[in-house]
Motif scaffolding. Sequence first.
Motif, PDB file in Angstrom:
ATOM      1  N   ARG A 223       0.955  -1.254  -0.003  1.00  0.00           N
ATOM      2  CA  ARG A 223       0.018  -0.059  -0.116  1.00  0.00           C
ATOM      3  C   ARG A 223       0.904   1.237  -0.100  1.00  0.00           C
ATOM      4  O   ARG A 223       1.702   1.503   0.952  1.00  0.00           O
ATOM      5  CB  ARG A 223      -0.994   0.081   1.223  1.00  0.00           C
ATOM      6  N   GLY A 224       0.937   1.824  -1.081  1.00  0.00           N
ATOM      7  CA  GLY A 224       1.838   2.921  -1.139  1.00  0.00           C
ATOM      8  C   GLY A 224       3.286   2.646  -1.276  1.00  0.00           C
ATOM      9  O   GLY A 224       3.742   1.610  -2.072  1.00  0.00           O
ATOM     10  N   LYS A 225       3.908   3.142  -0.416  1.00  0.00           N
ATOM     11  CA  LYS A 225       5.603   2.596  -0.334  1.00  0.00           C
ATOM     12  C   LYS A 225       5.610   1.443   0.728  1.00  0.00           C
ATOM     13  O   LYS A 225       6.857   1.094   0.959  1.00  0.00           O
ATOM     14  CB  LYS A 225       6.414   3.978  -0.196  1.00  0.00           C
ATOM     15  N   ARG A 226       4.577   1.150   1.457  1.00  0.00           N
ATOM     16  CA  ARG A 226       4.608   0.464   2.542  1.00  0.00           C
ATOM     17  C   ARG A 226       4.364  -1.275   2.250  1.00  0.00           C
ATOM     18  O   ARG A 226       3.404  -1.306   1.234  1.00  0.00           O
ATOM     19  CB  ARG A 226       3.913   0.922   3.847  1.00  0.00           C
ATOM     20  N   LEU A 227       5.040  -2.120   2.852  1.00  0.00           N
ATOM     21  CA  LEU A 227       4.550  -3.435   2.493  1.00  0.00           C
ATOM     22  C   LEU A 227       4.289  -4.244   4.008  1.00  0.00           C
ATOM     23  O   LEU A 227       4.715  -3.672   5.078  1.00  0.00           O
ATOM     24  CB  LEU A 227       5.674  -4.250   1.971  1.00  0.00           C
ATOM     25  N   VAL A 228       3.157  -5.231   3.956  1.00  0.00           N
ATOM     26  CA  VAL A 228       2.977  -5.945   4.840  1.00  0.00           C
ATOM     27  C   VAL A 228       3.051  -7.446   4.837  1.00  0.00           C
ATOM     28  O   VAL A 228       2.538  -7.854   3.387  1.00  0.00           O
ATOM     29  CB  VAL A 228       1.556  -5.811   5.678  1.00  0.00           C
ATOM     30  N   VAL A 229       3.873  -8.106   5.343  1.00  0.00           N
ATOM     31  CA  VAL A 229       3.912  -9.594   5.199  1.00  0.00           C
ATOM     32  C   VAL A 229       2.885 -10.179   6.076  1.00  0.00           C
ATOM     33  O   VAL A 229       2.851 -10.006   7.472  1.00  0.00           O
ATOM     34  CB  VAL A 229       5.405  -9.949   5.537  1.00  0.00           C
ATOM     35  N   ILE A 230       2.153 -11.120   5.379  1.00  0.00           N
ATOM     36  CA  ILE A 230       0.960 -11.652   6.101  1.00  0.00           C
ATOM     37  C   ILE A 230       1.181 -13.218   5.856  1.00  0.00           C
ATOM     38  O   ILE A 230       2.580 -13.601   5.474  1.00  0.00           O
ATOM     39  CB  ILE A 230      -0.162 -11.672   5.428  1.00  0.00           C
ATOM     40  N   ASP A 231       0.519 -14.009   6.712  1.00  0.00           N
ATOM     41  CA  ASP A 231       0.541 -15.571   6.749  1.00  0.00           C
ATOM     42  C   ASP A 231       1.812 -15.935   7.568  1.00  0.00           C
ATOM     43  O   ASP A 231       2.614 -16.317   6.881  1.00  0.00           O
ATOM     44  CB  ASP A 231       0.566 -16.190   5.215  1.00  0.00           C
ATOM     45  N   TRP A 232       1.588 -15.919   8.834  1.00  0.00           N
ATOM     46  CA  TRP A 232       2.673 -16.270   9.785  1.00  0.00           C
ATOM     47  C   TRP A 232       2.486 -17.893  10.212  1.00  0.00           C
ATOM     48  O   TRP A 232       3.129 -18.206  11.045  1.00  0.00           O
ATOM     49  CB  TRP A 232       2.422 -15.434  10.790  1.00  0.00           C
ATOM     50  N   GLU A 233       1.644 -18.712   9.728  1.00  0.00           N
ATOM     51  CA  GLU A 233       1.355 -19.967  10.221  1.00  0.00           C
ATOM     52  C   GLU A 233       2.604 -21.003  10.131  1.00  0.00           C
ATOM     53  O   GLU A 233       2.970 -21.945  10.767  1.00  0.00           O
ATOM     54  CB  GLU A 233       0.367 -20.728   9.690  1.00  0.00           C
ATOM     55  N   LEU A 234       3.675 -20.680   9.116  1.00  0.00           N
ATOM     56  CA  LEU A 234       4.724 -21.438   9.004  1.00  0.00           C
ATOM     57  C   LEU A 234       5.938 -20.914   9.670  1.00  0.00           C
ATOM     58  O   LEU A 234       7.181 -21.229   9.330  1.00  0.00           O
ATOM     59  CB  LEU A 234       5.013 -21.778   7.387  1.00  0.00           C
ATOM     60  N   ALA A 235       5.797 -20.026  10.538  1.00  0.00           N
ATOM     61  CA  ALA A 235       7.065 -19.321  11.088  1.00  0.00           C
ATOM     62  C   ALA A 235       7.808 -20.421  12.041  1.00  0.00           C
ATOM     63  O   ALA A 235       7.166 -21.247  12.528  1.00  0.00           O
ATOM     64  CB  ALA A 235       6.493 -18.086  12.170  1.00  0.00           C
ATOM     65  N   MET A 236       8.910 -20.313  12.243  1.00  0.00           N
ATOM     66  CA  MET A 236       9.609 -20.940  13.240  1.00  0.00           C
ATOM     67  C   MET A 236      10.843 -20.176  13.716  1.00  0.00           C
ATOM     68  O   MET A 236      11.074 -19.109  13.297  1.00  0.00           O
ATOM     69  CB  MET A 236      10.171 -22.297  12.361  1.00  0.00           C
ATOM     70  N   LEU A 237      11.742 -20.975  14.791  1.00  0.00           N
ATOM     71  CA  LEU A 237      12.899 -20.222  15.342  1.00  0.00           C
ATOM     72  C   LEU A 237      14.045 -20.917  14.438  1.00  0.00           C
ATOM     73  O   LEU A 237      13.978 -22.190  14.469  1.00  0.00           O
ATOM     74  CB  LEU A 237      12.761 -20.521  16.603  1.00  0.00           C
TER      75      LEU A 237
END
Length: 385
Positions: A223-237
């Motif tokens: 949106r404009g010059k900003r980005l949002v990263v979605i979908d965190w279900e596969l996140a890990m350490l």
Amino acid sequence: MHRLPHRARKALVHRLVESLRLRGRGEVLRGHHNINYVRRSGPVLALLLGAVPFTRFKYRVPLRTVEVVPRIWPREAEVLGVVCRYLREVPPCLADLEDGSVHGYRMGRALSDSAPAGAVGDELMRAFASFFVRTARVPVAELPARPEGWPEDGDTQGFLAWLVRFTQERVHAPNRGRFGALFDAVGIPEDAMARFAARHGCRTSRPFRLLHTDVHRANVVVRGKRLVVIDWELAMLGDPLHDLATHLVRMAYGKEEQGRMTELWTEAMRAAGFTALTAGLHDDLPAYIAFEYAQSVFPDVMRAAIDLPEDAGTEHFHTAADRVERAIRRAREPLRLVDVPGREQVVEALRDWHSTPDQGTTTLFPPAPAPGTSKPVSARHGGGA
């Protein structure tokens, strides 16, 4: 209404979102792991969710799918509870239900729509580098508990070995009963991942951090010059180089852009005081890129076969063969594939698999909703799909 017991509130939220889902007013966005119903909240539901009335939300319903990627934290809501404290742009989970969840919604356009292929430009790559830095700042101590036997902090070789074992034991081996003949026919042997492990490893220790692991065009809202990263279900350490590698591959960057993105990532990490996360990059990043090509060959080949319609014709088989050949081409060096078939052999292998009783009529991934009720994955946007 806030005095309602927790269980009663959750049950009421569930009834309200199910009612809105069944009315069918709004978008239905389907991904590999969830179906997302975009609706507007009425006054009662908004009060229960702590949201502004009549704003949009997403009701996410998990799909029953064959496991092809690791998911170490079963409840995405637990991850988002931490992530949203530090990455305020990420849509929060407003309600974690038994068989679904309600998420906030961010207006914007998926990068897969505005730039489905090709270069994305320096400005956007700098925004990605900033995202990875801010993700690295999320305190590890606040993250959910790791699975038993998870590699110790800094054990990058143990982390890569865990990913390799997962691919062999949870993706490749369990699906050999159904896809073994197809794997063999297109040149993927039973010991493919053992071949990978014999030649690839990590030489340098790096501190573990929160990883998204799936930063690609369909999971990025601009949106404009900003980005949002979605979908965190596969996140890990784990090792931050794994996050960079999956991004480089899944964004389909050209060679020059891969180099530029790596350079910007490294500069941003060092400027933020995370020099330790960049240690041994030139030796170990290629191993993670090779792993990404290696592990993706299994779901790519299976999906190409499963996506064939029951009445598949010549064009369908050639389109599927394109997908298989691309996957094999990328995995050839990492998996040391030597008996790679030609085009006609791949087509014939797909025909044989498809003609086997029950193969072409059952699904690996659930079918898309009926025509007119959903948009393809590439049209996905807003918070979390």
